[in-house]
Design an enzyme around this catalytic site. Structure first.
Site, PDB file in Angstrom:
ATOM      1  N   SER A  52     -19.527  46.868 -39.172  1.00  0.00           N
ATOM      2  CA  SER A  52     -20.156  45.777 -39.933  1.00  0.00           C
ATOM      3  C   SER A  52     -20.972  44.812 -39.096  1.00  0.00           C
ATOM      4  CB  SER A  52     -19.089  45.003 -40.714  1.00  0.00           C
ATOM      5  OG  SER A  52     -18.686  45.745 -41.842  1.00  0.00           O
ATOM      6  N   LYS A  55     -24.477  44.155 -40.122  1.00  0.00           N
ATOM      7  CA  LYS A  55     -24.911  43.145 -41.088  1.00  0.00           C
ATOM      8  C   LYS A  55     -25.663  41.987 -40.442  1.00  0.00           C
ATOM      9  CE  LYS A  55     -21.306  44.088 -44.530  1.00  0.00           C
ATOM     10  NZ  LYS A  55     -20.221  44.803 -43.837  1.00  0.00           N
ATOM     11  N   SER A 112     -17.401  39.740 -44.642  1.00  0.00           N
ATOM     12  CA  SER A 112     -18.129  40.982 -44.398  1.00  0.00           C
ATOM     13  C   SER A 112     -18.264  41.823 -45.657  1.00  0.00           C
ATOM     14  CB  SER A 112     -17.431  41.793 -43.300  1.00  0.00           C
ATOM     15  OG  SER A 112     -18.287  42.786 -42.788  1.00  0.00           O
TER      16      SER A 112
END
Length: 373
Positions: A52, A55, A112
């Site tokens: 993640s 991101k 997240s």
């Protein structure tokens, strides 16, 4: 015996310094935000799955869309079936559920949320696939040569890879040009849906590390534990990237080790000329002189041991010939610590000076003749 003791002490100091920047993660990097200087690197170009931490690029493109006016924090985003199907970390969006960009940014930064990341991607580019094309284009623009994105979330996908070096590059771009992202990345606990959905930050440093400003965690079975950690003290912000940490606590420990090393050993100095810079004469220009200014913003990253008692020397060109454009080199400001030169900062033209035309020259000569009378 004295020599032996001195040698042992020196070895102890070297070992202590080495341990101070030792991290267990196979890939890691420490960067100073303002100058982009790399202070520590370990296997920083090896391609690994970022989970993640991906991101960060999704957030960067979202913040750039806000800055350009394409989005606003109040823009209402409607969740698609595709966004709601992501799984993994999420806030459990229902199809056609609506949230503002502000709420979705909060969900992405704090917990997240994969569903919100994809919903934002679709809002910006029309589809996740089109958004991923923009992610890869932006990565190329930033010099992220180790990176290929396959989705907006970091969920496992063949060929979805980056490096500690590239994560630092996109992290720097986000925090340097969009510091307002801290509105979200520094949240420890918050809520959504009028208090019905509780949010607790996946980045434990936000609560426990002095000066923590963000930025993004990530973990999957293959990526293991990843982190881009940012923190600021005394006007200097550092970016510590950890990839493939063995455990979640270990990635935070490694990041703290790097951040502590940076804050203990380095300082960001704002260089200001000790005396006003003299204008440089311009030959054949529409004005007689051009004013030099400091290039590179005048920010200088130094070891703390060298930051005290700096000396400056200014060297300017005798003249410049028109046309002069902003950024034209006009000289150098040399900064020294004792006998060691620690920086040579360019002095650049801060304004445009066009070349004088024939008729302007004729009129100027005519005026001078009348004034002489």
């Amino acid at each position: 015996m004295k020599r032996l003791i001195a040698l042992l002490c020196a070895l102890l100091v070297l070992c202590t310094a080495a341990q101070a920047v030792d991290v267990s993660a196979p890939s890691a990097l420490l960067m100073e935000k303002e100058t982009g200087t790399i202070l520590f690197a370990k296997d920083e170009h090896t391609q690994r799955e970022p989970a993640s931490v991906t991101k960060i690029m999704t957030l960067l493109l979202a913040m750039e869309a806000i800055a350009s006016g394409q989005l606003s924090y109040d823009t209402v985003v409607t969740a698609s079936a595709h966004a709601c199907s992501m799984g993994g970390s999420q806030v459990w969006l229902k199809e056609n559920e609506q949230m503002t960009v502000d709420e979705m940014l909060k969900a992405v930064c704090v917990v997240s949320a994969n569903d919100c990341a994809v919903a934002l991607a679709e809002q910006i580019a029309g589809s996740e696939e089109a958004f991923v094309e923009r992610m890869n284009q932006r990565a190329r623009e930033l010099g992220m040569n180790d990176t290929t994105f396959q989705n907006a979330t970091g969920l496992p996908a063949p060929g979805h890879v980056t490096s500690a070096h590239d994560i630092a590059l996109m992290s720097r771009e986000l925090v340097l040009h969009h510091p307002e992202i801290r509105r979200y990345t520094t949240i420890w606990m918050d809520t959504l849906r009028g208090g019905e959905s509780q949010l607790v930050n996946t980045n434990k440093l936000v609560r426990f590390y002095q000066g923590a400003t963000g930025l993004k965690t990530g973990s999957t079975d293959n990526a293991l534990y990843c982190l881009s950690a940012t923190a600021e003290r005394d006007g200097m912000e550092l970016i510590a990237v950890i990839m493939k940490g063995a455990t979640s606590p270990q990635r935070f420990e490694d990041a703290q080790t790097l951040l502590n090393y940076g804050f203990a050993g380095y300082t960001l100095v704002k260089i200001v000329p000790e005396t006003p810079l003299a204008p440089v004469p311009v030959a054949l220009g529409t004005q007689a002189t051009v004013q030099p200014v400091l290039g590179d913003g005048g920010s200088l990253l130094l070891e703390k041991s060298k930051a005290a008692g700096l000396q400056q020397t200014v060297t300017l060109a005798e003249s410049a010939e028109a046309p002069v454009v902003p950024g034209t080199p006009l000289g150098t400001l040399t900064v020294a610590a004792g006998d060691e030169v620690v920086a040579e900062i360019p002095l650049l033209a801060g304004e445009e000076v066009p070349r004088i035309t024939f008729w302007q020259m004729f009129l100027r000569t005519l005026r001078m003749a009348f004034l002489a009378d």
